[in-house]
Design a protein around this motif. Structure first.
Motif: not given
Ligand code: AMP
Ligand code: ZN
Length: 112
Positions: A84-109
């Motif tokens: 679960l990833v929250f990007n906060n700020g452009q330098q952290a990769g945030q491109s849409v400035f409406h808070l959201h969590a990325h839920l990523i799954s299905g590959k090895f991290f």
């Protein structure tokens, strides 16, 4: 509601998008540019730019984002592992400035 915000427009159904899940507090959609076999976006219905802009009164809403992650994680294939990833700020990769969590799954991290 912020008219210039793509996620607000998706929440308001002005832009068609399939909702994976929805409740009083948030929606879940597929990321348009998935970076893993499963890549959901968990988006609170209230427009908050990011965690910097959240207030103590948003505590329940922020908790609901995590609970929604828990709910959709039930549908993941075993072993139901996800990040679960929250990007906060452009330098952290945030491109849409409406808070959201990325839920990523299905590959090895290997971690962060
Ligand atoms: P972030 O870069 O953390 O702000 O994440 C924004 C995410 O929204 C990116 O991963 C984009 O691929 C995704 N995205 C942008 N527009 C849409 C859209 N219309 N529907 C679904 N995902 C989108
Ligand atoms: Zn918004």
């Amino acid at each position: 509601m912020n008219q210039s915000c793509i996620f607000c427009r998706i929440i308001n159904k002005e832009i068609p998008s399939k909702f994976i899940a929805e409740n009083e507090y948030c929606i879940v959609i597929n990321d348009i540019a998935p970076r893993a076999p499963i890549h959901y976006l968990i988006i609170p219905k209230k427009h908050i730019a990011n965690l910097h802009a959240a207030e103590p009164s948003d505590a329940q809403l922020l908790g609901q984002v995590l609970l929604m992650a828990q709910e959709v994680a039930q549908t993941l294939p075993e072993p139901k592992a996800f990040q679960l990833v929250f990007n906060n700020g452009q330098q952290a990769g945030q491109s849409v400035f409406h808070l959201h969590a990325h839920l990523i799954s299905g590959k090895f991290f290997s971690g962060l």
